[in-house]
Motif scaffolding. Sequence first.
Motif, short mmCIF file in Angstrom:
data_model
loop_
_atom_site.label_atom_id
_atom_site.label_comp_id
_atom_site.label_asym_id
_atom_site.label_seq_id
_atom_site.Cartn_x
_atom_site.Cartn_y
_atom_site.Cartn_z
N GLY A 1 8.45 -41.67 5.37
CA GLY A 1 8.91 -42.44 6.52
C GLY A 1 8.55 -43.91 6.39
O GLY A 1 9.33 -44.70 5.86
N ASP A 2 7.37 -44.29 6.85
CA ASP A 2 6.98 -45.70 6.78
C ASP A 2 6.11 -46.02 5.56
O ASP A 2 5.65 -47.15 5.40
CB ASP A 2 6.25 -46.12 8.07
N TYR A 3 5.86 -45.03 4.71
CA TYR A 3 5.14 -45.31 3.47
C TYR A 3 5.58 -44.33 2.38
O TYR A 3 6.16 -43.28 2.64
CB TYR A 3 3.63 -45.26 3.69
N TRP A 4 5.30 -44.72 1.14
CA TRP A 4 5.49 -43.86 -0.01
C TRP A 4 4.16 -43.24 -0.40
O TRP A 4 3.16 -43.96 -0.57
CB TRP A 4 6.01 -44.65 -1.22
N GLN A 5 4.11 -41.94 -0.51
CA GLN A 5 2.93 -41.29 -1.09
C GLN A 5 3.23 -41.11 -2.57
O GLN A 5 4.23 -40.48 -2.94
CB GLN A 5 2.64 -39.94 -0.43
N CYS A 6 2.38 -41.65 -3.40
CA CYS A 6 2.68 -41.76 -4.83
C CYS A 6 1.68 -40.98 -5.67
O CYS A 6 0.48 -40.97 -5.39
CB CYS A 6 2.64 -43.22 -5.27
N ALA A 7 2.20 -40.34 -6.71
CA ALA A 7 1.38 -39.62 -7.67
C ALA A 7 1.66 -40.20 -9.06
O ALA A 7 2.77 -40.09 -9.56
CB ALA A 7 1.70 -38.13 -7.65
N TYR A 8 0.65 -40.85 -9.63
CA TYR A 8 0.76 -41.46 -10.95
C TYR A 8 0.06 -40.54 -11.93
O TYR A 8 -1.16 -40.35 -11.86
CB TYR A 8 0.12 -42.84 -10.91
N VAL A 9 0.83 -39.95 -12.85
CA VAL A 9 0.30 -38.94 -13.76
C VAL A 9 -0.31 -39.62 -14.98
O VAL A 9 0.31 -40.51 -15.59
CB VAL A 9 1.40 -37.96 -14.20
N ILE A 10 -1.54 -39.20 -15.33
CA ILE A 10 -2.24 -39.77 -16.49
C ILE A 10 -2.71 -38.63 -17.40
O ILE A 10 -2.83 -37.48 -16.95
CB ILE A 10 -3.46 -40.61 -16.05
N PRO A 11 -2.97 -38.92 -18.67
CA PRO A 11 -3.51 -37.88 -19.55
C PRO A 11 -4.86 -37.38 -19.05
O PRO A 11 -5.59 -38.09 -18.35
CB PRO A 11 -3.67 -38.60 -20.90
N LYS A 12 -5.19 -36.13 -19.38
CA LYS A 12 -6.45 -35.54 -18.96
C LYS A 12 -7.63 -36.45 -19.34
O LYS A 12 -7.69 -36.97 -20.46
CB LYS A 12 -6.63 -34.17 -19.63
N ASN A 13 -8.52 -36.65 -18.36
CA ASN A 13 -9.72 -37.48 -18.55
C ASN A 13 -9.37 -38.94 -18.87
O ASN A 13 -10.20 -39.65 -19.47
CB ASN A 13 -10.62 -36.90 -19.65
N GLY A 14 -8.17 -39.39 -18.46
CA GLY A 14 -7.77 -40.77 -18.73
C GLY A 14 -8.11 -41.75 -17.64
O GLY A 14 -7.76 -42.94 -17.72
N HIS A 15 -8.83 -41.28 -16.61
CA HIS A 15 -9.11 -42.14 -15.45
C HIS A 15 -9.94 -43.36 -15.83
O HIS A 15 -9.65 -44.49 -15.40
CB HIS A 15 -9.83 -41.31 -14.38
N GLU A 16 -10.97 -43.16 -16.63
CA GLU A 16 -11.84 -44.27 -16.99
C GLU A 16 -11.09 -45.32 -17.81
O GLU A 16 -11.34 -46.53 -17.67
CB GLU A 16 -13.07 -43.76 -17.76
N ARG A 17 -10.17 -44.88 -18.67
CA ARG A 17 -9.38 -45.84 -19.44
C ARG A 17 -8.51 -46.68 -18.53
O ARG A 17 -8.40 -47.91 -18.70
CB ARG A 17 -8.50 -45.10 -20.46
N VAL A 18 -7.89 -46.04 -17.53
CA VAL A 18 -7.05 -46.77 -16.58
C VAL A 18 -7.89 -47.80 -15.83
O VAL A 18 -7.49 -48.96 -15.66
CB VAL A 18 -6.36 -45.80 -15.61
N ARG A 19 -9.07 -47.40 -15.39
CA ARG A 19 -9.93 -48.33 -14.65
C ARG A 19 -10.39 -49.47 -15.55
O ARG A 19 -10.50 -50.62 -15.10
CB ARG A 19 -11.14 -47.58 -14.08
N ALA A 20 -10.66 -49.16 -16.81
CA ALA A 20 -11.14 -50.20 -17.72
C ALA A 20 -10.06 -51.26 -17.95
O ALA A 20 -10.38 -52.44 -18.17
CB ALA A 20 -11.56 -49.57 -19.05
N GLU A 21 -8.79 -50.86 -17.90
CA GLU A 21 -7.71 -51.83 -18.08
C GLU A 21 -7.54 -52.74 -16.89
O GLU A 21 -6.91 -53.80 -17.00
CB GLU A 21 -6.40 -51.08 -18.37
N GLY A 22 -8.08 -52.35 -15.73
CA GLY A 22 -8.09 -53.22 -14.56
C GLY A 22 -6.98 -52.95 -13.57
O GLY A 22 -5.94 -52.36 -13.89
N LEU A 23 -7.21 -53.42 -12.34
CA LEU A 23 -6.25 -53.19 -11.26
C LEU A 23 -4.93 -53.91 -11.50
O LEU A 23 -3.87 -53.39 -11.17
CB LEU A 23 -6.86 -53.65 -9.92
N GLU A 24 -4.99 -55.12 -12.06
CA GLU A 24 -3.75 -55.87 -12.28
C GLU A 24 -2.85 -55.14 -13.26
O GLU A 24 -1.62 -55.10 -13.07
CB GLU A 24 -4.07 -57.27 -12.78
N ALA A 25 -3.43 -54.56 -14.31
CA ALA A 25 -2.63 -53.80 -15.26
C ALA A 25 -2.03 -52.58 -14.60
O ALA A 25 -0.87 -52.21 -14.87
CB ALA A 25 -3.49 -53.41 -16.46
#
Length: 405
Positions: free
Chosen positions: A219-243
Motif C-alpha cells: 500500500g504505502d510502502y514496499w516490503q523488500c527482500a534482498y537475497v544474498i549468498p549464505k553468510n554474506g551479510h558481513e561482506r555486504v556490511r563491509a561494502e557500506g550502506l552507499e554501495a
Amino acid sequence: MTRSLSAVCCIAGGGPAGMMLGYLLARAGVPVVVLEKHADFLRDFRGDTVHPSTLQVMHELGLLDEFLKLPHQEVRELSLQIGAERFKVADFSRLPTACKFVALMPQWDLLDFLASKGRELPTFTLVMQAEVEGLIEAGGKVLGVMARTPDGPLEVRADLTVGADGRHSAVRAAAGLPVQDVGAPMDVLWFRLPRQSTDDDDTFGHVEPGRLLVMLNRGDYWQCAYVIPKNGHERVRAEGLEAFQADVRRLSPFLGERVSELDDWEKIKLLTVSIDRLTQWSRPGLICIGDAAHAMSPIGGVGINLAIQDAVAAANILAGPLKTGHVAAADLAAVQKRRMFPTRATQGAQSLIQKRIIAPLLGAKGSLPIPLPVRLLNRFRLLRGIPARLVGIGVRPEHVRTPAV
C-alpha cells in the motif's frame, strides 16, 4: 512462588500455528492454555502473506468477512523481472477457493484477530510474557511445561503439550527430538521503502546477475527482500550502506532517492534462512507443529500457511482424543503422517529452486538467459495457474473438521 495452571492442552508459542490450534481446540470444547513469550505480537519483517489456503480456513470457520475488514492488500498475480523484461508467472484467479488472491497483512493483525476470537471462548486462555524454559516429565511422559513470567515462575500441567514456538523452539530442544538439516545457500535482508501512487501495483521479483530483489506491495510502502549468498551479510556490511543503496537502486531504478532512507543498518534486518525438519514430531504427551517441526525457506512465503495447515490437521485428529482424555501415541503419529508429505514436498521444491536457480543466479557474472518455463508462463495464462496453486494452496490442503461447541 510458582503459580500453577492446568489444561487439557498447553500450547507453547503464540504464532500462527499456536494461535490457530488454540482457537480450533477451544472452539471444539477442549480447555487450552496458549503461552506467548512476548508482551504483544508486534514484530516487524515476519511472514505477512495470508494465502488462499489460509483464507479458505477462515471461510470454513465463518470468520472470513470479518477478517478481511482488517487493512490488507490483495495480490492476484505475481511477476518476475529479468533484466529489463517483466514476465507474469502466477495467476490466482482460477483457484478453487473462496478467495482468489494472496492477502498481504501484518502478521500481528492475524494473531490479534485469532487471539480476540479465542478470548470469546470459555475454554481458551492466553498468557502473554510467558517464556517456556523446560518440560515437566515423569515416567517418560511429558506432563506440561515450566515458564518464566514477570510475576515469577509458572507451571502449566496438561494432558498434551504442543511445541509451536518457532524454528528456534525451546520445546523441541528440551524434548530432544531429532532434527534433519536440509540446508539453504542463501540469506535475506529485509527492509521497507516508501511507495508512491505512480509505482506499479505488482508484487514482483527482480533478477540481475548476482542479485535478486523481491518487492511486496504493502500500500504505502514496499516490503523488500534482498537475497544474498549464505553468510554474506558481513561482506555486504563491509561494502557500506552507499554501495547497498546503489545496488537496490540499480535493481529498481524507479525508487530513485527513496533508497537514501536506508541510512542505518538497523533498518535492514537479517533473516538467516534455514530448511530443516524433525524426523520424529512427538513423544508421549508432546508434539511439535509449524516451524518447530519444520523450518521453511521464505521462497513462496508459504511458511505461515503450512504452519496453519498443521494446526488444522492437528485439531482434526486430536480434538476427539483430547476430549475423552485418551491421546495415544498413534494419535500423535497420525498428525506427523498427515503433514510429513506436504512438508517434504514443499521443502524439496524450495531446495530445488535454491540449488538450481537461486544459487547459480547469485554466482552469475554475465547476462541472464530467460528460462523457457518463464517464457511459457508469460505467454500462456492457463499455465500460470500451476505455480499459483502450488503457492496459494500447496500440497494436501486441510479443511476444518472440528465441531463448534
